[in-house]
Design a protein around this motif. Structure first.
Motif, PDB file in Angstrom:
ATOM      1  N   HIS A 137       5.917   3.117  16.768  1.00 12.48           N
ATOM      2  CA  HIS A 137       5.655   2.345  15.549  1.00 12.48           C
ATOM      3  C   HIS A 137       4.261   2.647  14.992  1.00 12.48           C
ATOM      4  CE1 HIS A 137       9.394   0.367  15.976  1.00 12.48           C
ATOM      5  NE2 HIS A 137       9.032  -0.560  16.843  1.00 12.48           N
ATOM      6  N   ALA A 138       3.285   2.741  15.883  1.00  9.43           N
ATOM      7  CA  ALA A 138       1.910   3.015  15.440  1.00  9.43           C
ATOM      8  C   ALA A 138       1.806   4.401  14.812  1.00  9.43           C
ATOM      9  CB  ALA A 138       0.947   2.888  16.620  1.00  9.43           C
ATOM     10  N   LEU A 139       2.441   5.386  15.442  1.00 11.68           N
ATOM     11  CA  LEU A 139       2.412   6.748  14.901  1.00 11.68           C
ATOM     12  C   LEU A 139       3.124   6.809  13.558  1.00 11.68           C
ATOM     13  CD1 LEU A 139       1.783   9.750  15.144  1.00 11.68           C
ATOM     14  CD2 LEU A 139       3.867  10.013  16.515  1.00 11.68           C
ATOM     15  N   GLY A 140       4.287   6.171  13.470  1.00 10.49           N
ATOM     16  CA  GLY A 140       5.033   6.146  12.207  1.00 10.49           C
ATOM     17  C   GLY A 140       4.227   5.510  11.093  1.00 10.49           C
ATOM     18  N   ALA A 141       3.535   4.415  11.401  1.00 11.41           N
ATOM     19  CA  ALA A 141       2.719   3.740  10.387  1.00 11.41           C
ATOM     20  C   ALA A 141       1.564   4.624   9.927  1.00 11.41           C
ATOM     21  CB  ALA A 141       2.190   2.423  10.950  1.00 11.41           C
ATOM     22  N   ALA A 142       0.947   5.348  10.867  1.00 14.85           N
ATOM     23  CA  ALA A 142      -0.168   6.232  10.506  1.00 14.85           C
ATOM     24  C   ALA A 142       0.310   7.375   9.610  1.00 14.85           C
ATOM     25  CB  ALA A 142      -0.822   6.784  11.769  1.00 14.85           C
ATOM     26  N   ILE A 143       1.479   7.927   9.913  1.00 16.40           N
ATOM     27  CA  ILE A 143       2.018   9.021   9.092  1.00 16.40           C
ATOM     28  C   ILE A 143       2.391   8.501   7.711  1.00 16.40           C
ATOM     29  CG2 ILE A 143       3.904  10.684   8.868  1.00 16.40           C
ATOM     30  CD1 ILE A 143       3.923  10.860  11.949  1.00 16.40           C
ATOM     31  N   ALA A 144       3.026   7.314   7.656  1.00 14.70           N
ATOM     32  CA  ALA A 144       3.382   6.729   6.363  1.00 14.70           C
ATOM     33  C   ALA A 144       2.139   6.510   5.513  1.00 14.70           C
ATOM     34  CB  ALA A 144       4.117   5.403   6.582  1.00 14.70           C
ATOM     35  N   GLU A 145       1.085   5.992   6.132  1.00 19.18           N
ATOM     36  CA  GLU A 145      -0.172   5.778   5.416  1.00 19.18           C
ATOM     37  C   GLU A 145      -0.719   7.091   4.874  1.00 19.18           C
ATOM     38  OE1 GLU A 145      -4.691   4.638   6.696  1.00 19.18           O
ATOM     39  OE2 GLU A 145      -3.090   3.461   7.612  1.00 19.18           O
ATOM     40  N   ASP A 146      -0.592   8.166   5.661  1.00 16.85           N
ATOM     41  CA  ASP A 146      -1.068   9.481   5.229  1.00 16.85           C
ATOM     42  C   ASP A 146      -0.346   9.952   3.965  1.00 16.85           C
ATOM     43  OD1 ASP A 146      -2.816  11.822   6.420  1.00 16.85           O
ATOM     44  OD2 ASP A 146      -0.986  12.762   5.659  1.00 16.85           O
ATOM     45  N   PHE A 147       0.919   9.564   3.835  1.00 22.49           N
ATOM     46  CA  PHE A 147       1.705   9.940   2.654  1.00 22.49           C
ATOM     47  C   PHE A 147       1.604   8.901   1.536  1.00 22.49           C
ATOM     48  CE2 PHE A 147       4.046  12.739   5.628  1.00 22.49           C
ATOM     49  CZ  PHE A 147       4.050  13.900   4.863  1.00 22.49           C
ATOM     50  N   GLY A 148       0.820   7.859   1.752  1.00 27.92           N
ATOM     51  CA  GLY A 148       0.682   6.823   0.736  1.00 27.92           C
ATOM     52  C   GLY A 148       1.873   5.894   0.649  1.00 27.92           C
ATOM     53  N   LEU A 149       2.630   5.767   1.727  1.00 28.15           N
ATOM     54  CA  LEU A 149       3.803   4.895   1.759  1.00 28.15           C
ATOM     55  C   LEU A 149       3.454   3.561   2.394  1.00 28.15           C
ATOM     56  CD1 LEU A 149       6.448   7.496   3.054  1.00 28.15           C
ATOM     57  CD2 LEU A 149       6.004   6.828   0.676  1.00 28.15           C
ATOM     58  N   ASP A 150       4.143   2.511   1.955  1.00 30.58           N
ATOM     59  CA  ASP A 150       3.920   1.184   2.529  1.00 30.58           C
ATOM     60  C   ASP A 150       4.527   1.054   3.918  1.00 30.58           C
ATOM     61  OD1 ASP A 150       2.553   0.316   0.268  1.00 30.58           O
ATOM     62  OD2 ASP A 150       4.386  -0.396  -0.713  1.00 30.58           O
ATOM     63  N   ALA A 151       5.580   1.815   4.172  1.00 32.12           N
ATOM     64  CA  ALA A 151       6.261   1.750   5.469  1.00 32.12           C
ATOM     65  C   ALA A 151       6.864   3.117   5.772  1.00 32.12           C
ATOM     66  CB  ALA A 151       7.355   0.683   5.434  1.00 32.12           C
ATOM     67  N   PRO A 152       7.080   3.412   7.047  1.00 34.73           N
ATOM     68  CA  PRO A 152       7.665   4.713   7.403  1.00 34.73           C
ATOM     69  C   PRO A 152       9.081   4.867   6.853  1.00 34.73           C
ATOM     70  CG  PRO A 152       6.706   3.629   9.329  1.00 34.73           C
ATOM     71  CD  PRO A 152       6.734   2.611   8.234  1.00 34.73           C
ATOM     72  N   SER A 153       9.367   6.031   6.302  1.00 35.00           N
ATOM     73  CA  SER A 153      10.728   6.349   5.856  1.00 35.00           C
ATOM     74  C   SER A 153      11.585   6.645   7.086  1.00 35.00           C
ATOM     75  CB  SER A 153      10.691   7.574   4.944  1.00 35.00           C
ATOM     76  OG  SER A 153      10.292   8.716   5.708  1.00 35.00           O
ATOM     77  N   PRO A 154      12.919   6.714   6.928  1.00 32.22           N
ATOM     78  CA  PRO A 154      13.767   7.080   8.080  1.00 32.22           C
ATOM     79  C   PRO A 154      13.363   8.419   8.697  1.00 32.22           C
ATOM     80  CG  PRO A 154      15.114   6.212   6.309  1.00 32.22           C
ATOM     81  CD  PRO A 154      13.726   6.356   5.755  1.00 32.22           C
ATOM     82  N   GLU A 155      12.968   9.381   7.847  1.00 31.80           N
ATOM     83  CA  GLU A 155      12.554  10.684   8.372  1.00 31.80           C
ATOM     84  C   GLU A 155      11.295  10.575   9.224  1.00 31.80           C
ATOM     85  OE1 GLU A 155      14.537  11.423   4.335  1.00 31.80           O
ATOM     86  OE2 GLU A 155      13.109   9.993   5.183  1.00 31.80           O
ATOM     87  N   ILE A 156      10.330   9.767   8.765  1.00 30.86           N
ATOM     88  CA  ILE A 156       9.087   9.592   9.519  1.00 30.86           C
ATOM     89  C   ILE A 156       9.353   8.872  10.831  1.00 30.86           C
ATOM     90  CG2 ILE A 156       6.856   8.388   9.527  1.00 30.86           C
ATOM     91  CD1 ILE A 156       6.640   9.051   6.525  1.00 30.86           C
ATOM     92  N   ARG A 157      10.209   7.857  10.801  1.00 32.02           N
ATOM     93  CA  ARG A 157      10.546   7.137  12.034  1.00 32.02           C
ATOM     94  C   ARG A 157      11.201   8.076  13.049  1.00 32.02           C
ATOM     95  NH1 ARG A 157      14.383   2.910  10.143  1.00 32.02           N
ATOM     96  NH2 ARG A 157      14.545   2.438  12.359  1.00 32.02           N
ATOM     97  N   ALA A 158      12.118   8.906  12.563  1.00 31.24           N
ATOM     98  CA  ALA A 158      12.783   9.857  13.462  1.00 31.24           C
ATOM     99  C   ALA A 158      11.785  10.880  13.997  1.00 31.24           C
ATOM    100  CB  ALA A 158      13.914  10.565  12.727  1.00 31.24           C
TER     101      ALA A 158
END
Length: 198
Positions: A137-158
């Motif tokens: 969850h922490a990694l997904g949130a960091a990647i989402a933030e890097d892309f300017g997203l509010d939450a991880p997309s399904p692709e980022i979570r996977a």
């Protein structure tokens, strides 16, 4: 990266006590088995009370994973603090490779023995799975933030789940570098395609 504050004497003493408890517990578990060692025995060996042990570690399983929080923070930092020219996948590949090298230098064959011990202990396997979910969850949130997203997309979570499984697979393998190189070679192609669409 921000400079870490210097710990005072009290904090250093607490950190040393925490580390001593965890190291002693892990050594005893490896020698006799997780279920055959009590918290009281660990406390006696370290010369503290069982209450002190539980003040640092809320449950017995946590004794084996004393660096859980630090590892999660370091994983997130590998994404957040990377050079802008370095892709997320390359940054994580380098981070895992450096971690495996450090573990091998510090523990030798002990790292693989430790993984075998975890696999053979259901209570620790369950705890590790929950810990890994927090990392995911922490990694997904960091990647989402890097892309300017509010939450991880399904692709980022996977992706976050795949990447963490690669680390586990590599750590348990006789040739961890080959596992990392092969897995990240596959991940890189898909990640480039995904990143290009953002």
């Amino acid at each position: 990266m921000a400079e870490q504050p210097t710990l005072g004497r009290r904090e250093r003493k607490k950190a040393a006590t925490r580390k001593a408890i965890s190291n002693t517990a892990t050594a005893m578990f490896l020698e006799r088995g997780f279920d055959n060692v009590s918290v009281r025995e660990i406390a006696d060996r370290v010369d503290v009370s069982p209450t002190t042990v539980f003040a640092y570690f809320p449950q017995k399983e946590a004794l084996v994973f004393d660096e859980d929080e630090e590892q999660r923070e370091a994983l997130v930092a590998a994404v957040r603090d990377r050079d802008p020219e370095v892709s997320i996948t390359d940054a994580l590949h380098r981070y895992f490779a450096a971690g495996i090298l450090e573990s091998r230098t510090e523990h030798g064959d002990g790292a693989q023995k430790f993984m075998e011990f975890l696999d053979a202990t259901p209570a620790l396997t369950d705890y590790a799975a929950r810990m890994w979910t927090r990392h995911e969850h922490a990694l997904g949130a960091a990647i989402a933030e890097d892309f300017g997203l509010d939450a991880p997309s399904p692709e980022i979570r996977a992706y976050a789940r795949f990447v963490l499984q690669v680390q586990l697979l590599a750590t348990a393998d006789d040739d961890p570098e080959a596992v990392l190189d092969g897995a990240f070679r596959i991940l890189n192609d898909g990640w480039r395609s995904f990143a290009a669409e953002r």
